[in-house]
Design an enzyme around this catalytic site. Structure first.
Site, PDB file in Angstrom:
ATOM      1  N   VAL A   1       0.847  -1.185   0.000  1.00 55.58           N
ATOM      2  CA  VAL A   1       0.000   0.000   0.000  1.00 55.58           C
ATOM      3  C   VAL A   1       0.886   1.239   0.000  1.00 55.58           C
ATOM      4  O   VAL A   1       1.961   1.247   0.589  1.00 55.58           O
ATOM      5  CB  VAL A   1      -0.979   0.014   1.204  1.00 55.58           C
ATOM      6  N   CYS A   2       0.427   2.255  -0.707  1.00 57.60           N
ATOM      7  CA  CYS A   2       1.111   3.544  -0.763  1.00 57.60           C
ATOM      8  C   CYS A   2       0.019   4.614  -0.733  1.00 57.60           C
ATOM      9  O   CYS A   2      -1.130   4.316  -0.399  1.00 57.60           O
ATOM     10  CB  CYS A   2       1.970   3.637  -2.030  1.00 57.60           C
ATOM     11  N   GLY A   3       0.346   5.818  -1.100  1.00 62.67           N
ATOM     12  CA  GLY A   3      -0.666   6.865  -1.179  1.00 62.67           C
ATOM     13  C   GLY A   3      -1.598   6.678  -2.361  1.00 62.67           C
ATOM     14  O   GLY A   3      -2.718   7.166  -2.377  1.00 62.67           O
TER      15      GLY A   3
ATOM     16  N   PHE B   1      -3.776   4.117   0.286  1.00 60.48           N
ATOM     17  CA  PHE B   1      -4.241   4.295   1.655  1.00 60.48           C
ATOM     18  C   PHE B   1      -5.559   5.068   1.752  1.00 60.48           C
ATOM     19  O   PHE B   1      -6.430   4.684   2.541  1.00 60.48           O
ATOM     20  CB  PHE B   1      -3.170   4.974   2.524  1.00 60.48           C
TER      21      PHE B   1
END
Length: 132
Positions: free
Chosen positions: A86-88, A114
């Protein structure tokens, strides 16, 4: 013949290609984690402070996969361990997911990153930074 795959060279066969990482909706990604996948958050410390964190996620600098996974030729996390990144956004998680898939891991990443995870009502801690 030179091979970059982790399988021995067999005359007349091509090296298997790494499976492309799957882009999963947040609820499906959370279900993978519930089944035992390793959840890896590759957002910066500032990003996590500004937007919140996922409890139980493993933090990783996206530029240093070896810090968590070990070198590609000698992984410290079993190659059989499924991974959710997961990242932005998926644009931030995709390169990490692709790099892990190239190492042989079964990888997925979160569609919408996220923000989508949080908006789906999945476990998330609030930001620690207060807006100015």
């Amino acid at each position: 013949m030179t091979s970059t795959a982790s399988t021995p060279d067999v005359p007349g066969t091509a090296a298997p290609e790494a499976a492309a990482p799957a882009l999963r909706p947040p609820v499906e990604a959370a279900a993978e984690v519930a089944r035992g996948a390793l959840l890896v958050d590759v957002r910066s410390a500032a990003g996590r402070a500004s937007h919140g964190e996922i409890p139980g996620s493993t933090l990783l600098d996206r530029t240093d996969l070896d810090a968590l996974f070990g070198p590609a030729h000698a992984p410290v996390i079993s190659i059989d361990t499924p991974v959710v990144v997961v990242c932005g956004s998926e644009n931030g998680s995709r390169p990490v997911a692709e790099a892990l898939a190239a190492r042989g891991y079964t990888v997925s990443h979160v569609d919408g990153g996220f923000p989508a995870w949080r908006d789906a009502g999945l476990p998330a801690e609030p930001p620690t930074d207060t807006p100015a």
